[in-house]
Motif scaffolding. Structure first.
Motif, PDB file in Angstrom:
ATOM      1  N   SER A 151      -6.797  27.854 -53.899  1.00 17.71           N
ATOM      2  CA  SER A 151      -7.749  28.182 -52.846  1.00 17.71           C
ATOM      3  C   SER A 151      -8.552  26.927 -52.531  1.00 17.71           C
ATOM      4  N   VAL A 152      -8.913  26.778 -51.257  1.00 14.03           N
ATOM      5  CA  VAL A 152      -9.625  25.564 -50.846  1.00 14.03           C
ATOM      6  C   VAL A 152     -10.754  25.895 -49.870  1.00 14.03           C
ATOM      7  N   LEU A 153     -11.831  25.120 -50.000  1.00 15.26           N
ATOM      8  CA  LEU A 153     -13.006  25.244 -49.131  1.00 15.26           C
ATOM      9  C   LEU A 153     -13.263  23.888 -48.493  1.00 15.26           C
ATOM     10  N   PRO A 154     -13.480  23.738 -47.201  1.00 15.03           N
ATOM     11  CA  PRO A 154     -13.460  24.795 -46.196  1.00 15.03           C
ATOM     12  C   PRO A 154     -12.032  25.206 -45.839  1.00 15.03           C
ATOM     13  N   ALA A 155     -11.923  26.344 -45.152  1.00 14.26           N
ATOM     14  CA  ALA A 155     -10.605  26.910 -44.856  1.00 14.26           C
ATOM     15  C   ALA A 155      -9.861  26.113 -43.793  1.00 14.26           C
ATOM     16  N   GLY A 156     -10.610  25.406 -42.934  1.00 21.52           N
ATOM     17  CA  GLY A 156      -9.953  24.655 -41.862  1.00 21.52           C
ATOM     18  C   GLY A 156      -9.451  25.549 -40.733  1.00 21.52           C
ATOM     19  N   VAL A 157     -10.061  26.714 -40.550  1.00 27.36           N
ATOM     20  CA  VAL A 157      -9.688  27.587 -39.425  1.00 27.36           C
ATOM     21  C   VAL A 157     -10.563  27.236 -38.222  1.00 27.36           C
ATOM     22  N   SER A 158     -10.247  27.805 -37.061  1.00 22.06           N
ATOM     23  CA  SER A 158     -11.038  27.530 -35.853  1.00 22.06           C
ATOM     24  C   SER A 158     -12.456  28.078 -36.032  1.00 22.06           C
ATOM     25  N   ASP A 159     -13.398  27.490 -35.265  1.00 25.78           N
ATOM     26  CA  ASP A 159     -14.785  27.967 -35.322  1.00 25.78           C
ATOM     27  C   ASP A 159     -14.850  29.458 -34.993  1.00 25.78           C
ATOM     28  N   GLU A 160     -14.003  29.868 -34.074  1.00 22.96           N
ATOM     29  CA  GLU A 160     -14.022  31.262 -33.637  1.00 22.96           C
ATOM     30  C   GLU A 160     -13.671  32.196 -34.804  1.00 22.96           C
ATOM     31  N   ILE A 161     -12.607  31.861 -35.539  1.00 25.54           N
ATOM     32  CA  ILE A 161     -12.192  32.681 -36.689  1.00 25.54           C
ATOM     33  C   ILE A 161     -13.280  32.638 -37.764  1.00 25.54           C
ATOM     34  N   GLU A 162     -13.830  31.449 -38.002  1.00 29.46           N
ATOM     35  CA  GLU A 162     -14.878  31.283 -39.026  1.00 29.46           C
ATOM     36  C   GLU A 162     -16.070  32.205 -38.725  1.00 29.46           C
ATOM     37  N   VAL A 163     -16.549  32.153 -37.495  1.00 30.14           N
ATOM     38  CA  VAL A 163     -17.729  32.938 -37.101  1.00 30.14           C
ATOM     39  C   VAL A 163     -17.416  34.431 -37.200  1.00 30.14           C
ATOM     40  N   GLN A 164     -16.242  34.799 -36.715  1.00 28.27           N
ATOM     41  CA  GLN A 164     -15.832  36.210 -36.740  1.00 28.27           C
ATOM     42  C   GLN A 164     -15.754  36.721 -38.186  1.00 28.27           C
ATOM     43  N   ALA A 165     -15.118  35.928 -39.066  1.00 26.21           N
ATOM     44  CA  ALA A 165     -14.917  36.362 -40.456  1.00 26.21           C
ATOM     45  C   ALA A 165     -16.264  36.491 -41.172  1.00 26.21           C
ATOM     46  N   GLU A 166     -17.133  35.498 -40.986  1.00 24.08           N
ATOM     47  CA  GLU A 166     -18.443  35.580 -41.654  1.00 24.08           C
ATOM     48  C   GLU A 166     -19.268  36.739 -41.103  1.00 24.08           C
ATOM     49  N   SER A 167     -19.152  37.012 -39.803  1.00 21.72           N
ATOM     50  CA  SER A 167     -19.977  38.110 -39.286  1.00 21.72           C
ATOM     51  C   SER A 167     -19.426  39.471 -39.725  1.00 21.72           C
TER      52      SER A 167
END
Ligand code: ATP
Ligand code: MG
Length: 391
Positions: free
Chosen positions: A232-248
């Motif tokens: 597992s790695v941080l950060p995930a390197g996904v798009s900002d859109e996916i990041e914001v959606q997942a955290e919300s």
């Protein structure tokens, strides 16, 4: 029932934290609690469980042992858990004696995949197509309805891919294959899920304390082998859109569950760009072990803060970081019974974590390697290199 003042007070160092479960997650939580000056008592069936070596006291008992759960809670200032498979009667017994964080209800829901999946979809959270199955007939119909390729997951007790079967991966599923899958999970109530085409798997850790404060961590990217987390790695390197959606989504779910503690949500990002929840866990999670190296507050310290109703710590990333799990196979395959730790520790940025489990078994999580790097790619390369040096 409104919480008593005792339930919402912050518990200062010196207080006693009880932990249901003494595996590696309990061990690392106990270490974080000790660092902050708390006392720790754990409950586990094994007197030499990983947490026993760092706890003040280990109570020996099973997850269904209500009397042992009462002994854990008596005198404890708060109780938390490191495994969701604790009997509801034990959870209720604890909650009568001490604040139980995460709380009985969220754990009751999460420990049953049927209740969990139904709750998520009723809460409006995006999940993949699934059917509840309670018989061979329902399974047969579900395989057809879900498009022929299915993950079958027992409702209770599965982990690391155990209690799971795949159907229809080698061509159209025959009745014999469906029957074999049904028997392999013990012919018990289960969830059948359409097999999704995955682009990437990510997870988000959220924390909430009894005052209702919520924080989320940046998403981690996870890689599974044989249905077990490999790295597992941080950060995930996904798009900002996916990041914001997942955290919300994580922030919404932890608040909707009124959960006090940690909640990790595992997500699938599909080839068509959809973000879907796979499952959740009300505790520290394997995919955030690297938060100990790369985040302002590790998931273990955050678990302690949430359980004791302290202010939650900052979740920002200080450095890209990664982990790789060390399974028992490494020991079983090593020429002299022990992986080459000395060689691995020569790799820059690497730290070794061992859980002091006495018997290595295939697929058993014995420890992990963690690293930091300048970028997530560098962190991942380093941890993979160090892992190869173990062999
Ligand atoms: N519906 C699905 N479509 C595609 N892949 C899936 C699906 N369900 C599970 N998988 C794969 O199997 C892995 C393990 O599944 P899941 O998380 O449900 O099991 P688990 O036993 O709870 O595992 P763990 O304890 O490691 O989280 C997933 O991370 C994913 O790689
Ligand atoms: Mg999982």
């Amino acid at each position: 029932m409104s919480p008593s003042p005792k339930d919402t007070a912050a518990l200062p160092p010196g207080s006693l934290l009880g932990i249901l479960g003494g595996g590696q997650l309990g061990r690392m939580m106990a270490m974080a609690a000790r660092t902050m000056g708390y006392r720790v008592r754990v409950l586990d069936p094994d007197p030499r469980c990983p947490a026993s070596f760092v706890a003040d006291e280990t109570i020996v008992g099973h997850w269904e042992d209500v009397e042992a759960a009462r002994r854990l809670a008596t005198g404890a200032d708060a109780v938390t858990l490191e495994i969701e498979q604790i009997g509801v009667a034990s959870l209720e017994a604890v909650a009568e004696i001490a604040p139980l964080r995460p709380g009985v209800e969220p754990v009751r829901l999460i420990q049953d995949k049927i209740l969990q999946k139904n709750w998520l979809s009723e809460d409006g959270i995006p999940v993949g197509a699934f059917r509840v199955v309670r018989s061979m007939d329902e399974l047969r119909a579900s395989v057809r309805a879900l498009g022929g390729r299915v993950f079958l997951k027992t409702a209770r007790g599965g982990y690391d891919g155990r209690g799971q079967a795949r159907i229809g991966f080698d061509g159209i599923a025959t009745d014999a294959e469906i029957e074999a899958a049904w028997q392999s999970i013990g012919a018990r109530p289960a969830v059948a899920e359409a097999a999704l085409e995955l682009e990437v798997e990510i997870s988000v850790m959220a924390a909430r304390n009894a005052n209702g404060e919520v924080r989320t961590y940046p998403a981690a990217r996870n890689h599974h082998e044989n249905q077990i987390l490999a790295w597992s790695v941080l950060p995930a390197g996904v798009s900002d859109e996916i990041e914001v959606q997942a955290e919300s989504i994580a922030a919404k779910v932890i608040a909707d569950l009124k959960l006090e503690g940690l909640l990790c949500i595992e997500f699938f990002v599909t080839r068509t760009g959809e973000l879907l929840v796979n499952e959740m866990a009300p505790r520290p999670h394997n995919s955030y072990h690297q938060s100990e190296r790369g985040c302002v507050t590790s998931q273990f310290e955050q678990a302690v803060r949430a359980a004791l109703n302290l202010p939650l710590g900052e979740t920002k990333l200080i450095a890209p970081c990664a982990i790789m799990n060390l399974l028992g196979d490494l020991w079983l395959e090593a020429p002299n019974g022990q992986p080459n730790f000395v060689a691995a520790l020569g790799e820059p940025g690497v730290r070794l974590h061992l859980y002091e489990k006495h018997t290595p078994r295939a697929a058993r999580k014995m420890g992990h390697l963690s690293v930091v790097g300048k970028t997530s790619d560098e962190a991942l390369e380093r941890v993979k290199r160090a892992f190869e040096l173990l062999k």
